[in-house]
Design a protein around this motif. Structure first.
Motif, short mmCIF file in Angstrom:
data_model
loop_
_atom_site.label_atom_id
_atom_site.label_comp_id
_atom_site.label_asym_id
_atom_site.label_seq_id
_atom_site.Cartn_x
_atom_site.Cartn_y
_atom_site.Cartn_z
N GLN A 1 0.81 -1.24 0.15
CA GLN A 1 0.16 -0.12 0.04
C GLN A 1 0.82 1.36 -0.03
O GLN A 1 1.94 1.37 0.37
CB GLN A 1 -0.79 -0.08 1.41
CG GLN A 1 -2.10 -0.93 1.24
CD GLN A 1 -3.27 -0.40 0.16
OE1 GLN A 1 -3.10 0.70 -0.65
NE2 GLN A 1 -4.42 -1.04 0.27
N VAL A 2 0.25 2.19 -0.47
CA VAL A 2 0.92 3.70 -0.54
C VAL A 2 -0.06 4.63 0.03
O VAL A 2 -1.16 4.76 0.11
CB VAL A 2 1.18 4.04 -2.07
CG1 VAL A 2 1.47 5.52 -1.94
CG2 VAL A 2 2.28 3.07 -2.50
N GLN A 3 0.57 5.41 0.98
CA GLN A 3 -0.29 6.42 1.68
C GLN A 3 0.42 7.84 1.26
O GLN A 3 1.54 7.96 0.88
CB GLN A 3 -0.05 6.40 3.20
CG GLN A 3 -0.47 5.14 3.95
CD GLN A 3 0.39 4.07 3.69
OE1 GLN A 3 1.61 4.00 3.88
NE2 GLN A 3 -0.20 2.71 3.54
N ALA B 1 4.66 10.60 0.30
CA ALA B 1 4.29 9.46 -0.05
C ALA B 1 4.94 8.57 0.80
O ALA B 1 6.13 8.93 1.31
CB ALA B 1 4.32 9.13 -1.35
N THR C 1 6.41 2.83 -1.97
CA THR C 1 6.62 3.87 -2.97
C THR C 1 7.27 3.34 -4.09
O THR C 1 7.17 4.02 -5.34
CB THR C 1 7.01 5.13 -2.51
OG1 THR C 1 8.42 4.63 -1.98
CG2 THR C 1 6.61 5.40 -1.16
N THR D 1 -0.18 6.52 -9.35
CA THR D 1 -0.45 5.22 -10.32
C THR D 1 0.58 4.61 -10.58
O THR D 1 1.66 5.10 -10.64
CB THR D 1 -1.24 5.51 -11.52
OG1 THR D 1 -1.63 4.51 -12.23
CG2 THR D 1 -0.47 6.76 -12.30
N TYR E 1 -5.79 5.71 -11.35
CA TYR E 1 -5.10 5.99 -10.41
C TYR E 1 -5.30 5.18 -9.17
O TYR E 1 -6.36 4.98 -9.02
CB TYR E 1 -5.24 7.42 -9.80
CG TYR E 1 -4.47 8.64 -10.60
CD1 TYR E 1 -4.76 9.01 -11.87
CD2 TYR E 1 -3.29 8.92 -10.23
CE1 TYR E 1 -4.01 9.73 -12.60
CE2 TYR E 1 -2.60 10.02 -11.11
CZ TYR E 1 -2.73 10.17 -12.11
OH TYR E 1 -2.40 11.33 -13.09
N ASN E 2 -4.25 4.43 -8.57
CA ASN E 2 -4.21 3.41 -7.72
C ASN E 2 -4.54 3.97 -6.04
O ASN E 2 -5.20 3.34 -5.32
CB ASN E 2 -3.25 2.60 -7.47
CG ASN E 2 -2.79 1.96 -9.06
OD1 ASN E 2 -2.20 2.35 -9.66
ND2 ASN E 2 -3.78 0.96 -9.41
N TYR E 3 -3.79 5.39 -5.99
CA TYR E 3 -3.79 5.65 -4.50
C TYR E 3 -4.35 6.99 -4.43
O TYR E 3 -4.01 7.93 -5.50
CB TYR E 3 -2.25 5.47 -3.96
CG TYR E 3 -1.86 4.14 -4.47
CD1 TYR E 3 -0.86 3.87 -5.09
CD2 TYR E 3 -2.06 3.01 -3.20
CE1 TYR E 3 -0.50 2.63 -5.45
CE2 TYR E 3 -1.71 1.82 -3.48
CZ TYR E 3 -0.70 1.47 -4.53
OH TYR E 3 -0.15 0.17 -4.73
N TRP E 4 -4.91 7.64 -3.39
CA TRP E 4 -5.14 8.72 -3.38
C TRP E 4 -5.14 9.24 -1.97
O TRP E 4 -5.10 8.55 -0.69
CB TRP E 4 -6.95 9.00 -3.50
CG TRP E 4 -7.23 8.75 -4.82
CD1 TRP E 4 -7.36 7.49 -5.36
CD2 TRP E 4 -7.39 9.62 -5.78
NE1 TRP E 4 -7.71 7.51 -6.79
CE2 TRP E 4 -7.92 8.94 -7.20
CE3 TRP E 4 -7.25 11.12 -6.01
CZ2 TRP E 4 -8.16 9.37 -8.24
CZ3 TRP E 4 -7.76 11.83 -7.25
CH2 TRP E 4 -8.01 10.85 -8.42
#
Length: 124
Positions: A1-3, A24, A28, A99, A111-114
């Motif tokens: 996961q990416v934050q 991020a 990453t 993404t 896009y995968n992460y928000w």
């Protein structure tokens, strides 16, 4: 996961400037293109700008070309949005996104992460 965590929003007068940051963390190495989107009240989330992993390719919405500049610092896993000559119509919540895809004109849904967003308000 990416934050992703945005910062730098606030209240500014028309004609002023703000610089948004997006930090991020997590996996990453999965991130390639990073982008900024915005959503005004009762409107759909719209694309603002995107940047390739290398930083060599950028892509902007017509409404912000010449006023906004996207950049990134991969060593710090951070992407920036420098916003100049702000207008009241730029008022929105600004979201950072990432993404795994490589093309800068990737669609919003790809896009995968928000991030959670940061409010930008431009007064007239």
């Amino acid at each position: 996961q990416v934050q992703l965590v945005e910062s730098g929003g606030g209240l500014v007068q028309a004609g002023g400037s703000l610089r948004l940051s997006c930090a991020a963390s997590g996996r990453t190495f999965n991130m390639n293109v990073m982008g900024w989107f915005r959503q005004a009240p009762e409107k759909e989330r719209e694309f603002v700008a995107a940047i390739s992993r290398s930083g060599l390719r950028t892509y902007y919405a017509d409404s912000v070309k010449g006023r906004f500049t996207i950049s990134r610092d991969n060593a710090k896993n951070t992407v920036f949005l420098q916003m100049n000559s702000l207008k009241p119509e730029d008022t929105a919540v600004y979201y950072c996104a990432a993404t795994i895809l490589r093309q800068v004109d990737v669609r919003r849904d790809d896009y995968n992460y928000w991030g959670q967003g940061t409010q930008v308000t431009v007064s007239s």
